[in-house]
Design a protein around this motif. Structure first.
Motif, PDB file in Angstrom:
ATOM      1  N   LEU A 140       0.751   9.681   7.803  1.00  0.00           N
ATOM      2  CA  LEU A 140       1.725   8.642   7.137  1.00  0.00           C
ATOM      3  C   LEU A 140       2.391   8.852   6.085  1.00  0.00           C
ATOM      4  O   LEU A 140       3.392   7.929   5.784  1.00  0.00           O
ATOM      5  CB  LEU A 140       0.858   7.371   7.291  1.00  0.00           C
ATOM      6  CG  LEU A 140       0.298   6.821   8.628  1.00  0.00           C
ATOM      7  CD1 LEU A 140      -0.481   5.543   8.303  1.00  0.00           C
ATOM      8  CD2 LEU A 140       1.440   6.536   9.629  1.00  0.00           C
ATOM      9  N   ILE A 199       2.631   5.416   2.076  1.00  0.00           N
ATOM     10  CA  ILE A 199       2.174   4.210   2.965  1.00  0.00           C
ATOM     11  C   ILE A 199       0.752   4.464   2.853  1.00  0.00           C
ATOM     12  O   ILE A 199      -0.007   3.254   2.730  1.00  0.00           O
ATOM     13  CB  ILE A 199       2.712   4.634   4.299  1.00  0.00           C
ATOM     14  CG1 ILE A 199       4.221   4.627   4.542  1.00  0.00           C
ATOM     15  CG2 ILE A 199       2.088   3.780   5.430  1.00  0.00           C
ATOM     16  CD1 ILE A 199       4.776   4.875   5.666  1.00  0.00           C
ATOM     17  N   LEU A 223       7.191  10.412   3.673  1.00  0.00           N
ATOM     18  CA  LEU A 223       7.317   9.567   4.873  1.00  0.00           C
ATOM     19  C   LEU A 223       7.241  10.102   6.080  1.00  0.00           C
ATOM     20  O   LEU A 223       7.779  11.139   6.379  1.00  0.00           O
ATOM     21  CB  LEU A 223       8.296   8.523   4.639  1.00  0.00           C
ATOM     22  CG  LEU A 223       8.390   7.687   3.111  1.00  0.00           C
ATOM     23  CD1 LEU A 223       9.728   7.106   3.042  1.00  0.00           C
ATOM     24  CD2 LEU A 223       7.449   6.666   3.544  1.00  0.00           C
TER      25      LEU A 223
END
Length: 154
Positions: free
Chosen positions: A101, A105, A152
């Motif tokens: 992830l 995040i 990301l």
């Protein structure tokens, strides 16, 4: 504060700190175009965990009377294992999902879970602090220090 729990936790975290420090030596010392290698922070965090674990163990030995007094006044029946397990499982999930992830995040989710586990309520404050912390550390490390962190997923 529970004397027995703190002593056991300090020994467990000492072992984890040693493991993290030793394993961080296996990570390459340089990354593509990075001035700070990917092994720098894990090694630093491992050393910090070792130091804090030793300090906690010394504190429990030196302050046995304080632990008894605090335990009597706060009517502590048993350590709060539920919080410990939640934080431990979220840290494990953080480690497993970091590459999948990305840093932003996983760090954001881990911090929100941690804040809410330690102090229920104030969800908006937890979200804001977690978002600001994750973003500032990410952009500071990547842009200012020239390091690299998992981005990301998209």
């Amino acid at each position: 504060m529970n004397l027995k729990f703190d002593q056991i936790a300090s020994v467990v975290f000492l072992a984890i700190g040693i493991l993290v420090t030793v394993e961080s030596q296996k990570i390459s010392s340089s990354a593509y175009g990075s001035t700070i290698g990917p092994n720098t922070f894990p090694m630093g965090l491992g050393i910090l965990l070792i130091v804090l674990s030793v300090l906690l163990f010394i504190e429990t030995i030196q302050n046995k009377k304080t632990y008894k007094i605090v335990g009597e006044h706060e009517d502590i029946k048993s350590p709060n294992y539920k919080r410990f397990i939640i934080i431990f499982l979220s840290a494990l999930g953080y480690v497993l999902l970091l590459d999948v992830l990305g840093y932003l995040i996983t760090t954001f989710v881990f911090l929100v879970i941690g804040f809410q586990t330690l102090e229920r309520g104030k969800i908006l404050t937890s979200i804001i602090i977690a978002a600001v912390f994750s973003s500032v550390i990410y952009f500071g490390f990547v842009n200012v220090l020239g390091g690299s962190l998992p981005g990301l997923p998209f």
